[in-house]
Scaffold this active site. Structure first.
Site, PDB file in Angstrom:
ATOM      1  N   GLU A 157      -5.629   4.213   5.112  1.00  0.00           N
ATOM      2  CA  GLU A 157      -5.220   3.866   3.741  1.00  0.00           C
ATOM      3  C   GLU A 157      -5.595   4.968   2.737  1.00  0.00           C
ATOM      4  OE1 GLU A 157      -5.838  -0.161   1.715  1.00  0.00           O
ATOM      5  OE2 GLU A 157      -6.962   1.239   0.475  1.00  0.00           O
ATOM      6  N   SER A 177     -10.988  -0.622   2.185  1.00  0.00           N
ATOM      7  CA  SER A 177     -10.331  -0.711   3.504  1.00  0.00           C
ATOM      8  C   SER A 177      -9.982   0.688   3.970  1.00  0.00           C
ATOM      9  CB  SER A 177      -9.030  -1.514   3.413  1.00  0.00           C
ATOM     10  OG  SER A 177      -9.273  -2.825   3.007  1.00  0.00           O
ATOM     11  N   ARG A 213       0.829  -1.226   0.000  1.00  0.00           N
ATOM     12  CA  ARG A 213       0.000   0.000   0.000  1.00  0.00           C
ATOM     13  C   ARG A 213       0.856   1.265   0.000  1.00  0.00           C
ATOM     14  NH1 ARG A 213      -2.967  -3.635  -1.022  1.00  0.00           N
ATOM     15  NH2 ARG A 213      -5.099  -3.926  -0.249  1.00  0.00           N
TER      16      ARG A 213
END
Ligand code: FAD
Ligand code: EPU
Length: 345
Positions: free
Chosen positions: A334, A238, A164
């Site tokens: 995120e 997410s 990520r």
């Protein structure tokens, strides 16, 4: 190309959060992108880039020019017996690229089926799912520097892709607009079903029947079952990254919480599903005034239609503080927060 002043972005982010761009345009060619950058440079405006807005939290209005990517095109630029090199423009929807390549006999992206967003955003957080990430297939990308409008090529190593993460979230944040990516795909059908949920879902099939199209269908089915559709329940996937901790801390936590799900990594570190931490702290399904932790997936925050970015960030802040206090783990968001939070009333 039309540059619109004071443009609402509520329909341009999957969280459906309100916020306006001082100026907004959609670019559909390299020429339009250069015109847009010249417009911003002449007026000394900051520039932000938007794809589908599926990984942002809009926390108010955006100053300057917001450029939405509309560059299209997918081309097989080279092919041999084992691999095909494919270049896709930044404005192609990622999920369409996955199915298009599968139909053309270019394999590898099936585990990344149905991830929302456009191709140009895929390297930003090195999209990943079901045991595969962009890093496994990216060869290079082309980007335009916002300050100079110069075109630059980045090879995979220069992109600094990690879980990520990429250089475009760190040292080169807000410095480049990605215009295309080049991927190296398999020409022979090959599957990766190492991810536990995928393995379980395919357990009834003999090995020789597990082909890329079946993996694509299965991943799509699992995703539809597990993740809420932003069209009916606004969200950004997410909300937190899965934290990675060292082996000793993981052992200590396991002693205190014997049921804690833990994924050992190749380097000895341990990844903990943030969803487990949040669910076990009692947050799953908990509703705030305008937003909630989803009742079916603890890692997804959703809003009821009347939330502002600040409401979502307040709920996220409460979760982060509680998880830190209980487990000594500080969750990281995120999605990218864009825009200034409005002042409290
Ligand atoms: P945006 O949200 O528009 O932008 C995200 C960031 O990238 C912003 O900072 C933006 O400025 C920047 N950006 C966008 N385009 C460019 C460009 N061309 N050049 C430079 N910067 C750019 N992600 C995963 O990794 N795995 C998943 O399984 C996954 N599942 C999801 C499920 C749902 C239901 C949702 C809503 C999201 C999910 N995501 C997942 C997150 C999201 O889909 C990805 O991060 C996706 O790559 C974002 O694409 P986008 O076009 O919407 O980017
Ligand atoms: N879990 C819970 N409670 C829940 C949901 C999950 O305890 O409500 C636990 C379960 O033990 C489950 C584990 O968490 O086995 C992992 O759940 P899941 O397989 O749904 O994956 P995730 O860790 O929540 C990550 C990615 C997703 C990606 C999936 C599949 C991150 C931050 N998220 O989610 O990506 O699709 O794996 O690979 O890494 C996204 O980035 O937006 C995203 C959706």
């Amino acid at each position: 190309m039309n540059i619109i002043a004071n443009h609402s972005l509520q329909g341009s982010n999957t969280f459906a959060l309100p916020g306006r761009a001082e100026y907004f345009c959609r670019v559909e060619s390299a020429g339009e992108l250069h015109q847009a950058l010249a417009f911003a440079r002449q007026r000394r405006l900051p520039v932000s880039v938007l794809g589908e807005g599926s990984n942002i939290v809009l926390a108010g209005d955006l100053k300057g020019l917001v450029i939405q990517m509309g560059l299209r095109g997918v081309q097989v630029v080279a092919q041999g017996r084992a691999r095909a090199l494919v270049t896709a423009a930044a404005g192609e929807p990622w999920r369409d690229l996955v199915t298009k390549l599968l139909e053309q006999g270019c394999y590898g992206l099936e585990n990344l089926a149905l991830i929302p967003g456009l191709v140009g955003a895929a390297p930003i957080q090195n999209i990943g799912a079901y045991g595969v990430e962009l890093n496994d297939f990216l060869v290079s990308l082309e980007a335009v520097e916002i300050s100079s409008a110069e075109v630059r090529q980045f090879n995979r190593e220069q992109c600094g892709l990690a879980y990520r993460d990429s250089i475009f979230k760190g040292a080169l944040r807000d410095a480049y607009i990605i215009t295309s990516v080049t991927l190296s795909l398999h020409r022979e059908p090959r599957v990766n079903i190492s991810y536990p949920a995928l393995k379980v879902a395919l357990a009834e099939y003999p090995e020789d029947k597990i082909r890329p199209d079946l993996v694509c269908e299965t991943v799509s089915r699992i995703r539809r079952q597990r993740l809420p559709d932003p069209a009916s329940e606004p969200n950004a996937g997410s909300f937190f990254k899965n934290p990675v901790i060292n082996a000793k801390r993981a052992r200590d936590l396991r002693e205190r919480y014997p049921d804690m799900v833990q994924y050992p990594q190749v380097d000895g570190a341990v990844k903990i599903p943030a969803a487990w931490l949040i669910e076990n702290a009692g947050w799953k399904g908990r509703r705030g005034p305008h937003c909630a932790v989803h009742a079916d997936h603890a890692l997804v925050l959703t809003q009821f239609g009347d939330a502002r970015g600040r409401d979502v960030l307040d709920l996220a802040g409460e979760i982060v503080a509680d998880i830190d206090q209980r487990y000594g783990i500080r969750l990281e968001m995120e999605p990218r927060v864009l825009g200034d939070c409005e002042k409290p009333d």
